[in-house]
Write an enzyme that holds these catalytic residues in place. Structure first.
Site, PDB file in Angstrom:
ATOM      1  N   LYS A   1     -10.074  -1.731  11.695  1.00  0.00           N
ATOM      2  CA  LYS A   1     -10.302  -2.342  13.012  1.00  0.00           C
ATOM      3  C   LYS A   1     -11.683  -1.503  13.469  1.00  0.00           C
ATOM      4  CE  LYS A   1      -6.197  -3.390  12.526  1.00  0.00           C
ATOM      5  NZ  LYS A   1      -5.698  -4.666  12.122  1.00  0.00           N
TER       6      LYS A   1
ATOM      7  N   ARG B   1      -7.675   7.749  -8.040  1.00  0.00           N
ATOM      8  CA  ARG B   1      -6.588   7.739  -7.502  1.00  0.00           C
ATOM      9  C   ARG B   1      -6.301   9.040  -6.417  1.00  0.00           C
ATOM     10  NH1 ARG B   1      -2.195   8.225 -11.157  1.00  0.00           N
ATOM     11  NH2 ARG B   1      -1.662   9.934  -9.992  1.00  0.00           N
TER      12      ARG B   1
HETATM   13  C1  PLP Z   1      -2.444   0.004  16.293  1.00  0.00           C
HETATM   14  C2  PLP Z   1      -2.277  -0.512  14.788  1.00  0.00           C
HETATM   15  N1  PLP Z   1      -2.140   0.237  13.919  1.00  0.00           N
HETATM   16  C3  PLP Z   1      -2.171   0.083  12.675  1.00  0.00           C
HETATM   17  C4  PLP Z   1      -2.290  -1.097  12.163  1.00  0.00           C
HETATM   18  C5  PLP Z   1      -2.109  -1.276  10.660  1.00  0.00           C
HETATM   19  O1  PLP Z   1      -3.201  -1.573  10.043  1.00  0.00           O
HETATM   20  P1  PLP Z   1      -3.645  -1.861   8.601  1.00  0.00           P
HETATM   21  O2  PLP Z   1      -3.618  -3.564   8.874  1.00  0.00           O
HETATM   22  O3  PLP Z   1      -5.139  -1.429   8.448  1.00  0.00           O
HETATM   23  O4  PLP Z   1      -2.472  -1.584   7.778  1.00  0.00           O
HETATM   24  C6  PLP Z   1      -2.499  -2.078  12.772  1.00  0.00           C
HETATM   25  C7  PLP Z   1      -2.846  -3.362  12.653  1.00  0.00           C
HETATM   26  O5  PLP Z   1      -3.185  -4.261  13.229  1.00  0.00           O
HETATM   27  C8  PLP Z   1      -2.620  -1.774  14.411  1.00  0.00           C
HETATM   28  O6  PLP Z   1      -3.063  -2.781  15.523  1.00  0.00           O
END
Ligand code: PLP
Length: 386
Positions: free
Chosen positions: A204, A53
């Site tokens: 992503k 953690r």
């Molecule tokens: C531009 C952007 N920022 C942040 C996030 C949040 O990411 P996570 O789903 O990994 O928490 C997303 C998710 O789609 C996103 O498209």
């Protein structure tokens, strides 16, 4: 291999080797997964106490070095999701009574965090039109601590110039935070353009295979140390297995981005010639409002593409239901092409008028172009357009 001692290496090499330990006979080529919550520690003479953690599992530490090398920052950190990264980056730099100035163009959950959750902790936000000259400066108050932006924006793919904001932040003693998920560190090195804390949803492009949830922050050691302090208390540690998978994904980031960039631009040009499509949005197209800026500050135009269909929401629903190669699903940045309608996903919480003000009319379709053969994608989209 410590990137501090090898600054001359290029990004694709760093994506593979940065963060490696010393090479000794029998060293595994792949950094092993250390699936352990805790580590032997007898007394303070044994050094820093290790506990997963605390974000100091060996997989976390190797990943942090690799991320810093890719972002070109002093330090970095991987956390349990993109939203964990964003919320820890903000919570580390505000307190009750603080104020944030944020771009109106933000991922839906980030907007929700700022407008629904942080006010409960006494932190308020003023949302500004980031393209209106002077809007940021006019919104700054004595209690402002953070300027927050996202570039490229989701899903309208506008490109913001962080350089004037960085100068403004510096002159007022503020922290400039930016979500750079849509670009990935391959297409945009935010820190080189003055962003203090670069946030990525590693779910992503960094992970790249739609099989993990993670987020990253990168910046100076002082900023990242402060985020570590806060994250150790709130507890959004990245599971070691997800850290292992994320490292594996990053090894191919550069080569994946090359293909994402190429296919998305080719498809953007192709969509421009299709009946039933009223608008094609991609920063690589000369008619994009930020094409000149994108050409200057991005190293690739990205794998995201948006189209607006003439028939509105109904046409978009039909288009998604007819896809056979691309898949209707939220999220982005994976090897597979994913298609979504922001009105049903990231921006479902906004009214039609609010979405239109952000350039997202009904009929707006967001496409995360994957690594499939681009000709197969064209055929699939052509039959879905009908
Ligand atoms: C531009 C952007 N920022 C942040 C996030 C949040 O990411 P996570 O789903 O990994 O928490 C997303 C998710 O789609 C996103 O498209």
């Amino acid at each position: 291999m410590d990137h501090d001692t090898t600054p001359a290496l290029r990004r694709s090499t760093l994506g593979i080797h940065a963060g490696e330990g010393p090479r000794e006979p029998g060293t595994p080529v792949v950094p092993p997964l250390v699936q352990s919550a805790t580590f032997f520690w007898g007394d303070p003479a044994d050094g820093e106490l290790r506990y997963s953690r605390y974000l100091n599992n060996p997989n976390h530490l190797a990943l942090a070095k690799k991320l810093a090398a890719l972002e070109g920052t002093e330090a970095a950190l991987a956390l349990a999701s993109g939203m964990a990264a964003m919320s820890m980056a903000l919570l580390a730099h505000v307190e009750a009574g603080s104020h944030i100035v944020a771009s109106r163009y933000l991922y839906g959950a980030t907007q929700g965090l700022l407008s629904g959750e942080l006010p409960r902790r006494g932190v308020t936000t003023t949302f500004v039109d980031p393209f209106q000259p002077g809007a940021w400066e006019a919104a700054i108050r004595p209690e402002t601590r953070v300027l927050l932006m996202e570039t490229p924006t989701n899903p309208s793919l506008r490109i913001l110039d962080p350089r004037p904001l960085a100068a403004l932040a510096r002159s007022r003693g503020l922290v400039l935070v930016s979500d750079c998920t849509f670009a990935s560190p391959t297409n945009f090195r935010g820190a080189a353009h003055g962003i203090d804390i670069v946030v990525q949803s590693a779910t992503k492009y960094l992970g790249g295979h739609s099989d993990l949830i993670a987020g990253t922050v990168a910046g100076s050691k002082a900023h990242v140390d402060r985020i570590i302090q806060v994250a150790r208390l709130y507890g959004p540690a990245l599971d070691p297995h997800a850290a292992f998978l994320l490292d594996r994904g990053i090894r191919t980031l550069d080569v994946r981005m090359e293909r994402h960039n190429r296919s998305a631009l080719e498809l953007a040009r192709w969509f421009q010639g299709q009946a039933g499509v009223s608008r094609v949005i991609h920063p690589g197209l000369p008619d994009h409002p930020d094409h000149a800026l994108a050409s200057e500050i991005l190293e690739g135009f990205g794998g995201m593409l948006s189209v607006v269909l003439e028939g509105g929401g109904e046409a978009a629903d039909r288009f998604l239901s007819r896809l056979r190669v691309a898949m209707a699903a939220p999220s982005l940045g994976g090897v597979e092409t994913l298609v979504s309608q922001p009105r049903h996903t990231s921006h479902a919480g906004l009214s039609v008028a609010e979405r239109e003000a952000q350039g997202i009319p009904d009929g707006f379709v967001r496409i995360s172009v994957g690594l499939e053969d681009v000709e197969d994608l064209k055929s699939d989209f052509a039959s879905a357009l009908g």
